[in-house]
Design a protein around this motif. Structure first.
Motif, PDB file in Angstrom:
ATOM      1  N   THR A 243       1.824   2.457  -3.571  1.00  8.13           N
ATOM      2  CA  THR A 243       0.417   2.034  -4.276  1.00  8.13           C
ATOM      3  C   THR A 243       0.001   4.104  -3.680  1.00  8.13           C
ATOM      4  O   THR A 243      -0.397   5.291  -4.686  1.00  8.13           O
ATOM      5  CB  THR A 243      -0.731   2.244  -3.853  1.00  8.13           C
ATOM      6  OG1 THR A 243      -0.438   0.259  -4.124  1.00  8.13           O
ATOM      7  CG2 THR A 243      -1.857   2.443  -4.439  1.00  8.13           C
TER       8      THR A 243
ATOM      9  N   ARG B 108      -4.367   2.441   5.662  1.00  4.40           N
ATOM     10  CA  ARG B 108      -3.674   0.753   5.559  1.00  4.40           C
ATOM     11  C   ARG B 108      -2.274   0.676   6.099  1.00  4.40           C
ATOM     12  O   ARG B 108      -1.191   0.383   6.938  1.00  4.40           O
ATOM     13  CB  ARG B 108      -3.906  -0.423   4.395  1.00  4.40           C
ATOM     14  CG  ARG B 108      -3.197  -1.467   4.543  1.00  4.40           C
ATOM     15  CD  ARG B 108      -3.469  -2.230   3.292  1.00  4.40           C
ATOM     16  NE  ARG B 108      -2.324  -2.483   3.045  1.00  4.40           N
ATOM     17  CZ  ARG B 108      -3.081  -3.752   1.563  1.00  4.40           C
ATOM     18  NH1 ARG B 108      -3.541  -3.854   0.516  1.00  4.40           N
ATOM     19  NH2 ARG B 108      -1.938  -4.154   0.426  1.00  4.40           N
TER      20      ARG B 108
ATOM     21  N   THR C  46      -6.303   2.724   1.138  1.00  2.16           N
ATOM     22  CA  THR C  46      -4.854   2.654   0.746  1.00  2.16           C
ATOM     23  C   THR C  46      -4.184   3.397   1.702  1.00  2.16           C
ATOM     24  O   THR C  46      -3.274   3.370   2.438  1.00  2.16           O
ATOM     25  CB  THR C  46      -4.533   3.005  -0.097  1.00  2.16           C
ATOM     26  OG1 THR C  46      -5.253   2.739  -1.121  1.00  2.16           O
ATOM     27  CG2 THR C  46      -2.691   3.271  -0.304  1.00  2.16           C
TER      28      THR C  46
ATOM     29  N   ALA D 143       1.111  -1.473  -0.112  1.00  2.00           N
ATOM     30  CA  ALA D 143       0.078   0.166   0.031  1.00  2.00           C
ATOM     31  C   ALA D 143       0.784   1.022  -0.350  1.00  2.00           C
ATOM     32  O   ALA D 143       0.612   2.165  -0.580  1.00  2.00           O
ATOM     33  CB  ALA D 143      -1.309   0.202   0.993  1.00  2.00           C
TER      34      ALA D 143
END
Length: 122
Positions: A46, A110, A107, A43
């Motif tokens: 990302t 996380r 995201t 994550a």
């Protein structure tokens, strides 16, 4: 366009903290470098990819970016750049809010959960 979005974040940070834009950008880059180094959760990648200007901010830290040692080392590094605890917290909170807009709340949440001790600072 991406640069304009990062400029919006930096403008908010400078207005809230009194930091200049270059210092704010380096602080953001150091925090992102910390996340990248301290978490093995995908994550993080990302979040960095989807947050406009994140990679550029990390590059802006140069050789003085986060180099390990955990959250206390990050704090010491940011203080070494002239930030006080209130400014560090504001930069982190603004970065989190900005990243949630672009990378998504799930995201970013996380990412925060993947780094021990981080939640208390953001």
């Amino acid at each position: 366009m991406i640069e304009d979005m990062m400029d919006e974040l930096l403008t908010r940070i400078t207005a809230e903290t009194g930091l200049d834009a270059a210092t704010a950008k380096r602080a953001v880059g150091n925090i992102l470098g910390f996340l990248s180094a301290e978490s093995d959760d995908p994550a993080v990648g990302t979040m960095i990819r989807e947050t406009p200007g994140a990679e550029d901010a990390m590059t802006a830290t140069g050789d003085g970016g986060y180099s390990g040692g955990g959250i206390m080392a990050l704090g010491a590094g940011l203080m070494g750049m002239g930030l006080d605890m209130s400014q560090i917290q504001t930069v982190a909170q603004e970065l989190v809010a900005f990243s949630k807009l672009h990378a998504g709340t799930d995201t970013v949440d996380r990412v925060i959960a993947s780094v021990p001790g981080l939640a208390q600072f953001v």
